[in-house]
Design a protein around this motif. Structure first.
Motif, mmCIF file in Angstrom:
data_model
loop_
_atom_site.group_PDB
_atom_site.id
_atom_site.type_symbol
_atom_site.label_atom_id
_atom_site.label_comp_id
_atom_site.label_asym_id
_atom_site.label_seq_id
_atom_site.Cartn_x
_atom_site.Cartn_y
_atom_site.Cartn_z
ATOM 1 N N PRO A 142 -5.878 12.632 -8.574
ATOM 2 C CA PRO A 142 -4.467 13.007 -8.402
ATOM 3 C C PRO A 142 -4.209 13.752 -7.095
ATOM 4 C CG PRO A 142 -5.264 13.622 -10.586
ATOM 5 C CD PRO A 142 -6.467 13.224 -9.795
ATOM 6 N N ASP A 143 -5.282 14.292 -6.484
ATOM 7 C CA ASP A 143 -5.125 15.044 -5.236
ATOM 8 C C ASP A 143 -5.249 14.169 -3.997
ATOM 9 O OD1 ASP A 143 -4.859 17.364 -6.742
ATOM 10 O OD2 ASP A 143 -7.015 17.773 -6.717
ATOM 11 N N ASP A 144 -5.542 12.871 -4.169
ATOM 12 C CA ASP A 144 -5.668 11.974 -3.018
ATOM 13 C C ASP A 144 -4.327 11.834 -2.303
ATOM 14 O OD1 ASP A 144 -8.291 11.554 -3.551
ATOM 15 O OD2 ASP A 144 -8.079 9.491 -4.270
ATOM 16 N N ALA A 145 -4.358 11.929 -0.972
ATOM 17 C CA ALA A 145 -3.137 11.744 -0.173
ATOM 18 C C ALA A 145 -2.976 10.272 0.161
ATOM 19 C CB ALA A 145 -3.229 12.564 1.110
ATOM 20 N N VAL A 146 -1.758 9.762 0.011
ATOM 21 C CA VAL A 146 -1.438 8.383 0.400
ATOM 22 C C VAL A 146 -0.806 8.451 1.780
ATOM 23 C CG1 VAL A 146 -0.171 6.300 -0.193
ATOM 24 C CG2 VAL A 146 -1.094 7.744 -2.009
ATOM 25 N N ILE A 147 -1.555 8.049 2.797
ATOM 26 C CA ILE A 147 -1.094 8.157 4.185
ATOM 27 C C ILE A 147 -0.859 6.741 4.693
ATOM 28 C CG2 ILE A 147 -1.579 9.182 6.433
ATOM 29 C CD1 ILE A 147 -3.638 10.995 5.009
ATOM 30 N N TRP A 148 0.300 6.201 4.374
ATOM 31 C CA TRP A 148 0.620 4.807 4.678
ATOM 32 C C TRP A 148 1.869 4.709 5.533
ATOM 33 C CZ3 TRP A 148 0.247 1.803 -0.629
ATOM 34 C CH2 TRP A 148 -1.087 1.794 -1.057
ATOM 35 N N ARG A 149 1.892 3.711 6.408
ATOM 36 C CA ARG A 149 3.116 3.354 7.127
ATOM 37 C C ARG A 149 3.995 2.486 6.226
ATOM 38 N NH1 ARG A 149 2.965 4.647 12.496
ATOM 39 N NH2 ARG A 149 0.923 5.026 13.436
ATOM 40 N N GLY A 150 5.239 2.291 6.683
ATOM 41 C CA GLY A 150 6.223 1.560 5.893
ATOM 42 C C GLY A 150 5.785 0.203 5.387
ATOM 43 N N PRO A 151 5.216 -0.671 6.239
ATOM 44 C CA PRO A 151 4.873 -2.016 5.770
ATOM 45 C C PRO A 151 3.906 -2.028 4.595
ATOM 46 C CG PRO A 151 4.872 -1.953 8.167
ATOM 47 C CD PRO A 151 5.056 -0.548 7.702
ATOM 48 N N LYS A 152 2.947 -1.103 4.582
ATOM 49 C CA LYS A 152 1.996 -1.073 3.470
ATOM 50 C C LYS A 152 2.682 -0.603 2.184
ATOM 51 C CE LYS A 152 -2.823 0.041 2.503
ATOM 52 N NZ LYS A 152 -4.053 0.709 2.977
ATOM 53 N N LYS A 153 3.609 0.368 2.304
ATOM 54 C CA LYS A 153 4.386 0.794 1.137
ATOM 55 C C LYS A 153 5.196 -0.386 0.593
ATOM 56 C CE LYS A 153 5.244 5.540 2.770
ATOM 57 N NZ LYS A 153 6.322 6.471 3.153
ATOM 58 N N ASN A 154 5.840 -1.112 1.516
ATOM 59 C CA ASN A 154 6.667 -2.247 1.099
ATOM 60 C C ASN A 154 5.837 -3.291 0.360
ATOM 61 O OD1 ASN A 154 8.581 -0.873 2.559
ATOM 62 N ND2 ASN A 154 8.606 -2.287 4.280
ATOM 63 N N GLY A 155 4.611 -3.514 0.851
ATOM 64 C CA GLY A 155 3.747 -4.498 0.204
ATOM 65 C C GLY A 155 3.393 -4.112 -1.221
ATOM 66 N N LEU A 156 3.149 -2.812 -1.451
ATOM 67 C CA LEU A 156 2.815 -2.369 -2.805
ATOM 68 C C LEU A 156 4.024 -2.481 -3.731
ATOM 69 C CD1 LEU A 156 0.690 -1.217 -4.718
ATOM 70 C CD2 LEU A 156 1.489 1.075 -4.091
ATOM 71 N N ILE A 157 5.200 -2.127 -3.233
ATOM 72 C CA ILE A 157 6.415 -2.235 -4.050
ATOM 73 C C ILE A 157 6.657 -3.697 -4.436
ATOM 74 C CG2 ILE A 157 8.933 -1.976 -4.007
ATOM 75 C CD1 ILE A 157 8.450 0.548 -2.279
ATOM 76 N N LYS A 158 6.406 -4.600 -3.480
ATOM 77 C CA LYS A 158 6.525 -6.035 -3.772
ATOM 78 C C LYS A 158 5.574 -6.422 -4.902
ATOM 79 C CE LYS A 158 6.433 -8.823 -0.219
ATOM 80 N NZ LYS A 158 5.923 -9.704 0.867
ATOM 81 N N GLN A 159 4.333 -5.918 -4.834
ATOM 82 C CA GLN A 159 3.369 -6.206 -5.889
ATOM 83 C C GLN A 159 3.814 -5.647 -7.240
ATOM 84 O OE1 GLN A 159 -0.405 -4.934 -3.640
ATOM 85 N NE2 GLN A 159 -1.134 -6.544 -5.004
ATOM 86 N N PHE A 160 4.346 -4.432 -7.232
ATOM 87 C CA PHE A 160 4.807 -3.831 -8.479
ATOM 88 C C PHE A 160 5.888 -4.694 -9.141
ATOM 89 C CE2 PHE A 160 3.674 0.860 -7.359
ATOM 90 C CZ PHE A 160 2.396 0.660 -7.843
ATOM 91 N N LEU A 161 6.800 -5.231 -8.345
ATOM 92 C CA LEU A 161 7.910 -6.008 -8.895
ATOM 93 C C LEU A 161 7.501 -7.432 -9.249
ATOM 94 C CD1 LEU A 161 10.738 -4.822 -6.476
ATOM 95 C CD2 LEU A 161 10.468 -4.182 -8.874
ATOM 96 N N ARG A 162 6.571 -7.993 -8.478
ATOM 97 C CA ARG A 162 6.217 -9.403 -8.650
ATOM 98 C C ARG A 162 4.975 -9.624 -9.510
ATOM 99 N NH1 ARG A 162 4.188 -11.988 -3.272
ATOM 100 N NH2 ARG A 162 2.444 -10.634 -3.878
ATOM 101 N N ASP A 163 3.998 -8.728 -9.395
ATOM 102 C CA ASP A 163 2.686 -8.998 -9.987
ATOM 103 C C ASP A 163 2.386 -8.225 -11.266
ATOM 104 O OD1 ASP A 163 2.353 -10.628 -7.800
ATOM 105 O OD2 ASP A 163 1.175 -9.193 -6.649
#
Length: 322
Positions: A142-163
């Motif tokens: 739970p303490d891991d930092a997610v250090i991502w730029r926008g495109p990688k965030k967008n890709g995960l959101i796409k996966q959440f909605l589609r996959d």
């Protein structure tokens, strides 16, 4: 909405911009030729795939806030709990706060992992009729930092909605991060081909919060996202012993109700501050069942009822226009 490739330079104008492939920032970019050709302006095929996946979801509600710390994730979790208290309803809670996923902790699922099946990622379940998906389930700690730029965030959101194997749902509640950034644009873009009931916007009474909520309202109007209404959270403190109410965050400009009247936006109600809400969230329990007689519980249930009434009117409009 500008789509920016993950390997694009810092000042990329976006693949759908008129300047795509032509701006000074495009010089030397590996995507320059394809952007200049116009091929990149084609709709993302994921939009159609998500439309097909979301066909089995009756209602989609986004929970937004202009500022952090106003109780948006707490509200999202309790909205899911509140609707799921009706065992005939199938509810899912999607956490798209990629950098600050608090939903797993709030609903008591911290440490759980996502499992994959032939039909996609399986949500993690609080109850048989309440599933949850969050990047928090994909982190080793739970303490891991997610250090991502926008495109990688967008890709995960796409996966959440589609996959994700959401199955047949009555309600999909999407908890978003504060502000109006990549995550919000991605959710609205990917759901653009589906029917989204609208957004619930959370604020606190003071002007410093309302100022950011006005920006959120303008965002909704610009992207044509319907606004279900505004909730004023932490609206006074009711002492559990003497029931005396104190204004912890004074509404110096009239609070959310006045703002809604000025902007012609529905006002859904006020939720008083109760320290037991924070305690319930820390313990991963539903405040609605832990303290059922609290003024905050009664206020939340009334607001949830208003939201469900709004969604019911959406059903009748869709049937009328079918």
């Amino acid at each position: 909405m500008a789509a920016i490739p993950s390997n694009a330079p810092a000042d990329c104008p976006g693949t759908v911009s008129e300047q795509a492939g032509k701006a000074s920032a495009c010089q030397g970019c590996p995507n320059q030729a394809i952007c200049a050709s116009g091929i990149a302006k084609a709709p993302d095929p994921a939009i159609q795939e998500i439309k097909e996946k979301m066909a089995s979801v009756k209602h989609k509600i986004l929970v937004l806030s202009g500022k952090g710390g106003v109780g948006k994730s707490t509200f999202s979790a309790h909205l899911a709990h509140g609707i799921a208290s009706d065992e005939t309803k199938q509810v899912a809670l999607l956490d798209v706060d990629i950098c600050g996923p608090s939903i797993p902790k709030i609903v008591g699922l911290e440490g759980e992992q996502v499992h994959q099946s032939g039909s996609g990622w399986s949500p993690v379940y609080v109850e048989e009729n309440l599933g949850v998906m969050s990047i928090g389930f994909l982190l080793s700690s739970p303490d891991d930092a997610v250090i991502w730029r926008g495109p990688k965030k967008n890709g995960l959101i796409k996966q959440f909605l589609r996959d994700v194997d959401w199955g047949e749902l009555d309600y999909l509640i999407v908890d978003t991060p504060p502000g109006t950034s990549d995550e919000h644009l991605s959710v609205v873009q990917y759901l653009s081909a589906t029917h989204v009931d609208g957004a619930v916007i959370i604020t606190t009474p003071q002007e410093v919060s309302l100022q950011d909520v006005r920006k959120e309202i303008n965002f909704c109007r610009k992207v044509k996202l319907p606004i279900i209404g505004v909730v004023e959270n932490m609206s006074g403190f009711v002492c559990p012993k003497c029931q005396h109410e104190s204004q912890i965050f004074p509404p110096t400009t009239g609070g959310a109700m006045k703002m809604c009247n000025d902007l012609n936006i529905p006002f859904l109600g006020k939720v008083p501050l109760d320290p037991r809400i924070g305690k319930s969230c820390d313990e991963g329990k539903s405040f609605l069942t832990e303290v059922p007689d609290s003024p905050a519980t009664l206020a939340l249930k009334d607001i949830f009822h208003r939201i469900q009434q709004y969604c019911a009117t959406q059903d009748s409009h869709i049937e009328k226009n079918a």
